[in-house]
Design a protein around this motif. Sequence first.
Motif, PDB file in Angstrom:
ATOM      1  N   ARG A   1       0.852  -1.179   0.000  1.00 48.93           N
ATOM      2  CA  ARG A   1       0.000   0.000   0.000  1.00 48.93           C
ATOM      3  C   ARG A   1       0.890   1.231   0.000  1.00 48.93           C
ATOM      4  NH1 ARG A   1      -5.480   0.974   1.611  1.00 48.93           N
ATOM      5  NH2 ARG A   1      -5.774   3.194   1.337  1.00 48.93           N
ATOM      6  N   LEU A   2       1.068   1.811  -1.180  1.00 49.08           N
ATOM      7  CA  LEU A   2       1.918   2.990  -1.314  1.00 49.08           C
ATOM      8  C   LEU A   2       1.076   4.166  -1.786  1.00 49.08           C
ATOM      9  CD1 LEU A   2       4.128   0.802  -1.163  1.00 49.08           C
ATOM     10  CD2 LEU A   2       5.317   1.974  -2.994  1.00 49.08           C
ATOM     11  N   GLU A   3       1.329   5.324  -1.216  1.00 51.56           N
ATOM     12  CA  GLU A   3       0.699   6.552  -1.681  1.00 51.56           C
ATOM     13  C   GLU A   3       1.738   7.667  -1.646  1.00 51.56           C
ATOM     14  OE1 GLU A   3      -2.833   7.516   0.523  1.00 51.56           O
ATOM     15  OE2 GLU A   3      -3.550   5.450   0.517  1.00 51.56           O
ATOM     16  N   PRO A   4       1.704   8.580  -2.611  1.00 56.46           N
ATOM     17  CA  PRO A   4       2.688   9.671  -2.646  1.00 56.46           C
ATOM     18  C   PRO A   4       2.295  10.791  -1.691  1.00 56.46           C
ATOM     19  CG  PRO A   4       1.232   9.853  -4.520  1.00 56.46           C
ATOM     20  CD  PRO A   4       0.776   8.643  -3.743  1.00 56.46           C
TER      21      PRO A   4
ATOM     22  N   SER B   1       0.509   8.820   7.543  1.00 61.79           N
ATOM     23  CA  SER B   1      -0.742   9.296   6.917  1.00 61.79           C
ATOM     24  C   SER B   1      -1.523   8.112   6.343  1.00 61.79           C
ATOM     25  CB  SER B   1      -0.451  10.265   5.768  1.00 61.79           C
ATOM     26  OG  SER B   1       0.441  11.280   6.134  1.00 61.79           O
ATOM     27  N   ILE B   2      -0.807   7.174   5.725  1.00 61.47           N
ATOM     28  CA  ILE B   2      -1.451   6.016   5.088  1.00 61.47           C
ATOM     29  C   ILE B   2      -1.987   5.064   6.150  1.00 61.47           C
ATOM     30  CG2 ILE B   2      -1.163   4.168   3.395  1.00 61.47           C
ATOM     31  CD1 ILE B   2       1.412   5.693   2.458  1.00 61.47           C
TER      32      ILE B   2
ATOM     33  N   ASP C   1       8.231  14.286   8.898  1.00 56.51           N
ATOM     34  CA  ASP C   1       8.554  14.108   7.480  1.00 56.51           C
ATOM     35  C   ASP C   1       8.230  15.332   6.645  1.00 56.51           C
ATOM     36  OD1 ASP C   1       9.521  11.579   7.899  1.00 56.51           O
ATOM     37  OD2 ASP C   1       8.423  10.693   6.222  1.00 56.51           O
ATOM     38  N   THR C   2       7.268  16.133   7.077  1.00 57.43           N
ATOM     39  CA  THR C   2       6.857  17.292   6.274  1.00 57.43           C
ATOM     40  C   THR C   2       7.310  18.609   6.894  1.00 57.43           C
ATOM     41  OG1 THR C   2       4.739  17.475   7.447  1.00 57.43           O
ATOM     42  CG2 THR C   2       4.771  16.111   5.448  1.00 57.43           C
ATOM     43  N   LEU C   3       8.135  18.544   7.927  1.00 57.94           N
ATOM     44  CA  LEU C   3       8.533  19.755   8.652  1.00 57.94           C
ATOM     45  C   LEU C   3       7.303  20.616   8.940  1.00 57.94           C
ATOM     46  CD1 LEU C   3      11.967  20.739   7.084  1.00 57.94           C
ATOM     47  CD2 LEU C   3      11.521  19.525   9.200  1.00 57.94           C
ATOM     48  N   LEU C   4       6.362  20.003   9.647  1.00 54.64           N
ATOM     49  CA  LEU C   4       5.119  20.699  10.038  1.00 54.64           C
ATOM     50  C   LEU C   4       4.329  21.172   8.804  1.00 54.64           C
ATOM     51  CD1 LEU C   4       3.351  21.468  12.384  1.00 54.64           C
ATOM     52  CD2 LEU C   4       5.041  23.142  13.091  1.00 54.64           C
ATOM     53  N   LEU C   5       4.162  20.243   7.860  1.00 57.68           N
ATOM     54  CA  LEU C   5       3.329  20.450   6.660  1.00 57.68           C
ATOM     55  C   LEU C   5       3.875  21.522   5.720  1.00 57.68           C
ATOM     56  CD1 LEU C   5      -0.164  20.289   8.475  1.00 57.68           C
ATOM     57  CD2 LEU C   5       1.078  18.398   7.408  1.00 57.68           C
ATOM     58  N   LYS C   6       5.184  21.853   5.852  1.00 58.54           N
ATOM     59  CA  LYS C   6       5.764  22.887   4.983  1.00 58.54           C
ATOM     60  C   LYS C   6       6.518  22.315   3.789  1.00 58.54           C
ATOM     61  CE  LYS C   6       6.642  26.451   8.427  1.00 58.54           C
ATOM     62  NZ  LYS C   6       7.783  26.676   9.317  1.00 58.54           N
TER      63      LYS C   6
ATOM     64  N   PRO D   1       7.457  20.272   0.356  1.00 61.67           N
ATOM     65  CA  PRO D   1       6.673  19.996  -0.861  1.00 61.67           C
ATOM     66  C   PRO D   1       6.180  18.549  -0.924  1.00 61.67           C
ATOM     67  CG  PRO D   1       9.012  20.191  -1.367  1.00 61.67           C
ATOM     68  CD  PRO D   1       8.850  20.616   0.059  1.00 61.67           C
ATOM     69  N   THR D   2       6.644  17.703  -0.018  1.00 63.88           N
ATOM     70  CA  THR D   2       6.129  16.333   0.016  1.00 63.88           C
ATOM     71  C   THR D   2       4.755  16.271   0.680  1.00 63.88           C
ATOM     72  OG1 THR D   2       7.216  15.954   2.138  1.00 63.88           O
ATOM     73  CG2 THR D   2       8.420  15.286   0.151  1.00 63.88           C
ATOM     74  N   THR D   3       4.328  17.363   1.294  1.00 59.46           N
ATOM     75  CA  THR D   3       3.013  17.391   1.940  1.00 59.46           C
ATOM     76  C   THR D   3       1.921  17.199   0.890  1.00 59.46           C
ATOM     77  OG1 THR D   3       3.945  19.023   3.460  1.00 59.46           O
ATOM     78  CG2 THR D   3       1.556  18.715   3.509  1.00 59.46           C
ATOM     79  N   HIS D   4       1.034  16.265   1.120  1.00 53.59           N
ATOM     80  CA  HIS D   4      -0.067  16.019   0.183  1.00 53.59           C
ATOM     81  C   HIS D   4      -1.285  16.818   0.637  1.00 53.59           C
ATOM     82  CE1 HIS D   4      -3.235  13.534  -1.859  1.00 53.59           C
ATOM     83  NE2 HIS D   4      -2.316  13.494  -2.800  1.00 53.59           N
ATOM     84  N   GLU D   5      -2.136  17.160  -0.306  1.00 54.20           N
ATOM     85  CA  GLU D   5      -3.307  17.979   0.048  1.00 54.20           C
ATOM     86  C   GLU D   5      -4.155  17.315   1.138  1.00 54.20           C
ATOM     87  OE1 GLU D   5      -5.292  18.466  -3.715  1.00 54.20           O
ATOM     88  OE2 GLU D   5      -5.950  16.382  -3.778  1.00 54.20           O
ATOM     89  N   THR D   6      -4.147  15.992   1.163  1.00 54.53           N
ATOM     90  CA  THR D   6      -4.949  15.285   2.175  1.00 54.53           C
ATOM     91  C   THR D   6      -4.286  15.282   3.556  1.00 54.53           C
ATOM     92  OG1 THR D   6      -3.880  13.187   1.572  1.00 54.53           O
ATOM     93  CG2 THR D   6      -5.955  13.704   0.461  1.00 54.53           C
ATOM     94  N   ASP D   7      -3.000  15.637   3.618  1.00 49.54           N
ATOM     95  CA  ASP D   7      -2.275  15.545   4.893  1.00 49.54           C
ATOM     96  C   ASP D   7      -2.735  16.591   5.917  1.00 49.54           C
ATOM     97  OD1 ASP D   7      -0.631  13.328   4.401  1.00 49.54           O
ATOM     98  OD2 ASP D   7       0.854  14.543   3.333  1.00 49.54           O
TER      99      ASP D   7
END
Lengths: 311, 311
Positions: free
Chosen positions: A114-117, A123-124, A151-156, A158-164
């Motif tokens: 189960r992989l998601e970008p 999150s998954i 992993d997202t440095l507090l949602l900052k 660019p790996t942050t996904h809109e659903t995160d």
Amino acid sequence: MSKIFVFGHQNPDSDAIGSSLAFAYLAKEAYGLDTEAVALGTPNEETAFVLDYFGVEAPRVVTSAKEEGVDTVILTDHNEFQQSISDIADLTVYGVVDHHRVANFETASPLYMRLEPVGSASSIVYRMFKESNVEVPKALAGLMLSGLISDTLLLKSPTTHETDHQVAKELAAIAGVNLEEYGLAMLKAGTNLASKSAEELIDIDAKTFELNGNQVRVAQVNTVDIAEVLERQAEIEAAIQKAQADNGYSDFVLMITDIINSNSEILALGSNTDKVEAAFDFVLENNHAFLAGAVSRKKQVVPQLTESFNA
Amino acid sequence: MSKIFVFGHQNPDSDAIGSSLAFAYLAKEAYGLDTEAVALGTPNEETAFVLDYFGVEAPRVVTSAKEEGVDTVILTDHNEFQQSISDIADLTVYGVVDHHRVANFETASPLYMRLEPVGSASSIVYRMFKESNVEVPKALAGLMLSGLISDTLLLKSPTTHETDHQVAKELAAIAGVNLEEYGLAMLKAGTNLASKSAEELIDIDAKTFELNGNQVRVAQVNTVDIAEVLERQAEIEAAIQKAQADNGYSDFVLMITDIINSNSEILALGSNTDKVEAAFDFVLENNHAFLAGAVSRKKQVVPQLTESFNA
């Protein structure tokens, strides 16, 4: 069904530890598997802060599954074999939950994958809790939230996904923390580099990638002051050269990431610094260069290196 | 977002065609993607029966995505690059829905990947329809059901997952068919080998596997009479030898599968027939041998060959 180990990658970070503990719990509750979360290393300072905050014990460290009498494993937050347990090639991979590219991963049989970008493996795992209608314990919500923040440095990043963003909001509510306050405290706990030796510093969060036949080590440290880290450049370079000699890395790329301003200084040593320079279109001076806006190894460093090394 | 091709493997079977058509529809409805289902070959006789039965046009055949102006793809029912579109290594893989082992698959970036060790890729696509609360059109239910029946020989193969029985029941209800009656009619439609040349016969359902550096072609034909196929052995062997010479296969393993009694005769030619014999613990006589109970290439042939070639 005999026991299944669940673990994140070597040099575990908060997402590796959080996603493995949470998924081991979910797999028991939802799928009836006999799982045990273990780790391929001790928690870093940020993760130690997280575990302490939510009152969770660190998973025990294992180096081989076979030695523990286990031959089936579930990987979280990684899939590349060189980032996994030492005897991974001799084990049955029952499943993978991950948010990285796929590489150096091969199985003899079909498996769950189960992989998601998205921003974090956590999150998954959280999404899978919801799909299975399994209630998320407060502490595990805290751990998964920490994995996402880390992993997202507090949602900052660019790996942050809109659903995160929604995932973070929901997990913060279950964990009973204020997202911004808790997140900054947690990230700062991981920036205490003064107490680390140079050998420890370059190994806090480091992964090896095989790029066109080269073993390329890409490490990252978080800081609130890049200059403070560069003051130790001589000592850090000596540690890198020793790591290269000991482990056969052709190249070592260290990201020194400013978590407040979301930039990185890149320190690179090795046989292919020309390829590193080409990857980022910069010139290394005294072995380092500034990379504006770069905070994500996965999105802003590894793909660029991969392309450059394969060019 | 530009157009995304969705397709199953080369030499498409009913699951490759069914899962790709159904997933292309789901991805439009649930995720808002601009998808087009295409195919890497024309339907075999079984799949032609299925498409005709449910009044669905065969997807158009493409051989390169770039030539069609498309650079992003979703793979169903396969992941190994050598079973995929010719320019797969130059494309962005947006997602994969599959039920096979993972091998020879690598991406530069994170992606969506949904693998389960179940009877068909169609089983997974159907589960994703339910998760997304998207209603399944009657014809697509028929196509997914056909993919599951085809891959599991009407739920008799050991690849059948415990959850597949319920999936088949639900899909048959939506499609408005009797599972047993429709299933047998469909499978029989695929056993009309008399009309095929030997060259066509060995290519009906064939995949190439790289085993320890060897290109091993593993083909399967379904029949209700193994002896009838073996009457054409000389002609079939000539076709195999030509295919080996043309494509550099070190070995060619043909499963002649009796769909009524669930057994296979294995016909093997090539440089490593000793490894084929070791894999199945049998002795080839006049290049063939009986393999009782074997109907699944994925579970009863490829893992055994992989182990033997790597020994």
